[in-house]
Design a protein around this motif. Structure first.
Motif, PDB file in Angstrom:
ATOM      1  N   LYS A  31       4.657 -41.271  -5.972  1.00 29.31           N
ATOM      2  CA  LYS A  31       4.773 -40.145  -6.903  1.00 29.31           C
ATOM      3  C   LYS A  31       4.207 -40.488  -8.278  1.00 29.31           C
ATOM      4  N   HIS A  48       3.703 -53.452  -2.475  1.00 27.53           N
ATOM      5  CA  HIS A  48       3.888 -52.016  -2.236  1.00 27.53           C
ATOM      6  C   HIS A  48       2.547 -51.286  -2.274  1.00 27.53           C
ATOM      7  N   ILE A  60       8.244 -44.241  -2.099  1.00 25.67           N
ATOM      8  CA  ILE A  60       8.092 -42.885  -2.635  1.00 25.67           C
ATOM      9  C   ILE A  60       7.970 -42.874  -4.167  1.00 25.67           C
ATOM     10  N   PRO A 115       7.901 -44.773   3.620  1.00 20.57           N
ATOM     11  CA  PRO A 115       9.234 -45.383   3.484  1.00 20.57           C
ATOM     12  C   PRO A 115       9.856 -45.020   2.134  1.00 20.57           C
ATOM     13  N   ASP A 116      11.167 -44.881   2.105  1.00 24.15           N
ATOM     14  CA  ASP A 116      11.860 -44.445   0.893  1.00 24.15           C
ATOM     15  C   ASP A 116      11.534 -45.308  -0.320  1.00 24.15           C
ATOM     16  N   TYR A 117      11.399 -46.627  -0.109  1.00 28.02           N
ATOM     17  CA  TYR A 117      11.179 -47.510  -1.255  1.00 28.02           C
ATOM     18  C   TYR A 117       9.762 -47.376  -1.833  1.00 28.02           C
ATOM     19  N   PHE A 150       5.740 -36.390   1.927  1.00 31.03           N
ATOM     20  CA  PHE A 150       6.338 -37.703   1.764  1.00 31.03           C
ATOM     21  C   PHE A 150       7.067 -38.200   3.023  1.00 31.03           C
ATOM     22  N   LEU A 151       7.060 -37.424   4.100  1.00 33.23           N
ATOM     23  CA  LEU A 151       7.911 -37.741   5.237  1.00 33.23           C
ATOM     24  C   LEU A 151       7.541 -39.062   5.911  1.00 33.23           C
ATOM     25  N   SER A 182      12.062 -35.639 -10.308  1.00 31.77           N
ATOM     26  CA  SER A 182      10.982 -36.415  -9.695  1.00 31.77           C
ATOM     27  C   SER A 182       9.736 -35.578  -9.445  1.00 31.77           C
TER      28      SER A 182
END
Length: 385
Positions: free
Chosen positions: A335, A361, A331, A327-329, A323-324, A93
């Motif tokens: 990127k 998103h 990322i 939200p995970d979805y 990236f902290l 990634s």
């Protein structure tokens, strides 16, 4: 020193090792086989022959399966671990998204220093090895100014202009060196101290070449395509008509990048290459702010960066933790975004998302200050929070 290599990384290294850095052979193999693991099996020899690969590559695959070949390969893996802080393949990634559009992109990158910065906006500054004091001062000044504005300065660690550009970028902890050798070799050797200084100041030194790869002449044009590929634009600070930096400019033009050239005295042989580029369509600039304006980047990159407020520790933490707060979805989408811009159809195809979901998103990222739309293209931003 690297402690671990993933199975995918090992397989990529193995194929890259067997084909001796041949991009055409590597991508033929990757396109033919379902995965790289299958391509390395002894029974794949027939397929390699049918792909019309060089006979040396076929012989090396045969040797790879001998006890001697496996011993040599294990030694290479240890060498890579000892000389590298990170290894990145296309499957990772953190592979630089700005390289993905190019068919000749490096399948693997070996590096020392901070791998996170490879995803950051970069401007290349290149020029002659045999440069004038004036040319080196200009390269340093431009690099200092642009790195103070937030851009990473990308160059080739050569003597002359490259060296001065790196030194200017180091002052603001923002420079990346792309080498034409393995990581265990510094070329030219007198730039070993500069190389270490880049790493110490949270920069990165990278290469596509395996350890023990020597500085052969044909390696430097290959290195130059990575310098230009990583960058938003290329500044030729000073170049004679015979300068290798003109090759970098041509590669950058083929990649669709903006080429900037700094003019000089009409009787100066050091600037004849820059003048030639300007006649061929390169953008004449005499101040680094002009490059920022012509690249039409998000407005936050135009504002002055206060480097005194961001010491090296804070900068490192900011890069590694960028990236902290996402939200995970979101990322994967963040990127995928870059500083050049992509339309919504490109993003939907790459991420395999339907337009409705993707639009939602993108709106979330825009509201967070991490994305913005310019002329129908979505570009990455840094949050000002």
């Amino acid at each position: 020193m690297l402690n671990h290599l993933s199975q995918t990384q090992i397989e990529t290294i193995a194929v890259w090792y067997v084909v001796q850095h041949s991009l055409s052979s590597y991508y033929k193999i990757k396109a033919h086989f379902k995965n790289l693991e299958d391509s390395l099996k002894p029974e794949s020899l027939i397929a390699w022959k049918n792909l019309n690969l060089h006979k040396n590559h076929i012989q090396r695959l045969e040797k790879f399966h001998t006890q001697e070949g496996q011993t040599e390969f294990q030694h290479l893996l240890q060498h890579i671990k000892q000389s590298s802080d990170f290894v990145i393949t296309e499957a990772d990634s953190c592979y630089p998204t700005q390289l993905l559009p190019y068919s000749d992109r490096p399948p693997i990158i070996f590096g020392q220093g901070n791998e996170q910065i490879l995803l950051q906006p970069q401007i290349a500054i290149v020029g002659s090895r045999k440069s004038s004091p004036h040319g080196r001062q200009v390269a340093y000044d431009f690099a200092y100014y642009l790195s103070e504005k937030g851009f990473y300065i990308n160059s080739g660690l050569a003597q002359g202009i490259d060296e001065a550009a790196h030194q200017g970028g180091i002052k603001n902890h923002r420079t990346i060196a792309v080498m034409g050798t393995g990581l265990d070799i510094t070329y030219p050797s007198q730039n070993q101290a500069l190389r270490q200084e880049i790493i110490n100041h949270h920069g990165a030194v990278i290469t596509e070449f395996l350890p023990t790869t020597k500085p052969l002449q044909q390696h430097f044009p290959r290195r130059n395509r990575i310098v230009s590929g990583l960058s938003l634009g290329i500044i030729v600070a000073e170049a004679s008509l015979e300068s290798g930096s003109l090759i970098t400019a041509k590669l950058a033009a083929d990649q669709g990048k903006l080429i900037f050239a700094i003019p000089g005295h009409i009787y100066s042989e050091h600037h004849q290459g820059c003048h030639q580029l300007i006649r061929e369509g390169a953008i004449l600039i005499d101040h680094p702010e002009q490059a920022i304006e012509d690249l039409a980047l998000p407005t936050q990159w135009h504002s002055q960066q206060n480097s005194e407020q961001n010491n090296s520790t804070e900068l490192s933490e900011k890069d590694s933790n960028q990236f902290l707060d996402i939200p995970d979805y979101l990322i994967p989408l963040y990127k995928q975004l870059d500083w050049v811009g992509q339309n919504i159809d490109q993003l939907a195809t790459t991420l395999q998302l339907d337009i409705a979901t993707l639009t939602g998103h993108l709106m979330e990222l825009e509201l967070s200050g991490l994305c913005m739309q310019q002329s129908g293209l979505y570009v990455r931003c840094r949050s000002n929070k």
